[in-house]
Design a protein around this motif. Structure first.
Motif, short mmCIF file in Angstrom:
data_model
loop_
_atom_site.label_atom_id
_atom_site.label_comp_id
_atom_site.label_asym_id
_atom_site.label_seq_id
_atom_site.Cartn_x
_atom_site.Cartn_y
_atom_site.Cartn_z
N ALA A 42 0.79 -1.12 -0.06
CA ALA A 42 0.21 0.18 -0.02
C ALA A 42 0.88 1.24 -0.19
CB ALA A 42 -0.95 0.10 1.02
N GLU A 43 0.39 2.30 -0.57
CA GLU A 43 0.91 3.61 -0.44
C GLU A 43 0.46 4.16 0.60
OE1 GLU A 43 0.42 6.61 -3.55
OE2 GLU A 43 -1.68 6.02 -3.77
N VAL A 44 1.33 5.36 1.12
CA VAL A 44 0.85 6.31 2.25
C VAL A 44 -0.22 7.06 2.01
CG1 VAL A 44 1.84 8.15 3.69
CG2 VAL A 44 3.64 6.30 2.98
N ARG A 45 -1.10 6.97 2.84
CA ARG A 45 -2.61 7.85 2.55
C ARG A 45 -2.13 9.39 2.42
NH1 ARG A 45 -7.16 10.01 5.04
NH2 ARG A 45 -8.78 9.40 3.96
N HIS A 46 -2.67 10.03 1.56
CA HIS A 46 -2.00 11.38 1.16
C HIS A 46 -3.19 12.23 0.30
CE1 HIS A 46 -0.89 9.40 -2.62
NE2 HIS A 46 -0.90 10.26 -3.18
N GLU A 65 -8.78 3.77 -1.47
CA GLU A 65 -9.52 4.45 -0.56
C GLU A 65 -9.64 5.97 -0.71
OE1 GLU A 65 -10.24 6.86 2.74
OE2 GLU A 65 -8.18 6.27 2.49
N HIS A 87 -6.52 10.00 -0.10
CA HIS A 87 -6.60 8.87 -0.74
C HIS A 87 -5.51 7.77 -0.51
CE1 HIS A 87 -4.47 11.43 -3.84
NE2 HIS A 87 -3.99 10.28 -4.25
N GLN A 88 -5.46 6.47 -0.73
CA GLN A 88 -4.60 5.50 -0.56
C GLN A 88 -4.71 4.46 -1.52
OE1 GLN A 88 -4.45 3.66 3.18
NE2 GLN A 88 -2.20 3.32 3.19
N LYS A 90 -4.16 0.41 -2.54
CA LYS A 90 -3.64 -0.70 -1.79
C LYS A 90 -3.75 -1.83 -2.90
CE LYS A 90 -5.76 1.00 2.41
NZ LYS A 90 -6.98 0.83 3.13
N ASN A 113 1.49 13.83 2.79
CA ASN A 113 1.05 12.77 3.65
C ASN A 113 0.48 13.05 4.78
OD1 ASN A 113 2.49 11.40 1.49
ND2 ASN A 113 4.52 11.21 2.45
N GLU A 115 0.40 10.75 7.35
CA GLU A 115 0.64 9.82 8.52
C GLU A 115 1.43 10.51 9.32
OE1 GLU A 115 1.34 5.20 7.14
OE2 GLU A 115 3.13 6.48 6.86
#
Length: 115
Positions: A42-46, A65, A87-88, A90, A113, A115
């Motif tokens: 998954a990528e980082v939610r950003h 997402e 968005h993220q 996955k 980002n 996180e």
């Protein structure tokens, strides 16, 4: 100058330690990237303040997402993400998946980002 582009001759980079990206179009007003995510990545939610994006799955299945809503995207399907929407992307499956991410304007310098 116009020329044919492919994964074989495009600028390649690695992100998230195990995911691949190829810059098919790398301009200020338009970016087209072919990406590959191995299974269970998954990528980082950003989010992006200016750029809007369109994610189009070429092979496999993705979960995108967007603002808390999960979109399952199969092969040959896509979802647009408006600017400002967190968005993220996955890959929750075992197999690798490949997709295009088309951004207008480019996302360079426009990623925040969460996180």
């Amino acid at each position: 100058m116009t020329s044919k582009v492919s994964k074989e001759n495009a600028e390649h980079y690695v992100w998230g330690e195990v995911c691949d990206g190829w810059h098919l179009v790398k301009g200020q007003e338009l970016s087209v990237i072919h990406e590959r995510m191995p299974g269970n990545t998954a990528e980082v939610r950003h989010y992006h303040e200016r750029s809007r994006q369109f994610f189009f799955v070429l092979s496999g299945q993705a979960v995108l997402e967007v603002e808390g809503v999960r979109h399952t995207i199969g092969s040959q399907e896509g979802v647009e993400v408006p600017s400002g929407a967190a968005h993220q992307m996955k890959n929750e499956g075992e197999d690798a998946m490949e997709f295009l991410v088309i951004s207008q304007p480019t996302t360079r310098g426009d990623r925040i980002n969460e996180e």
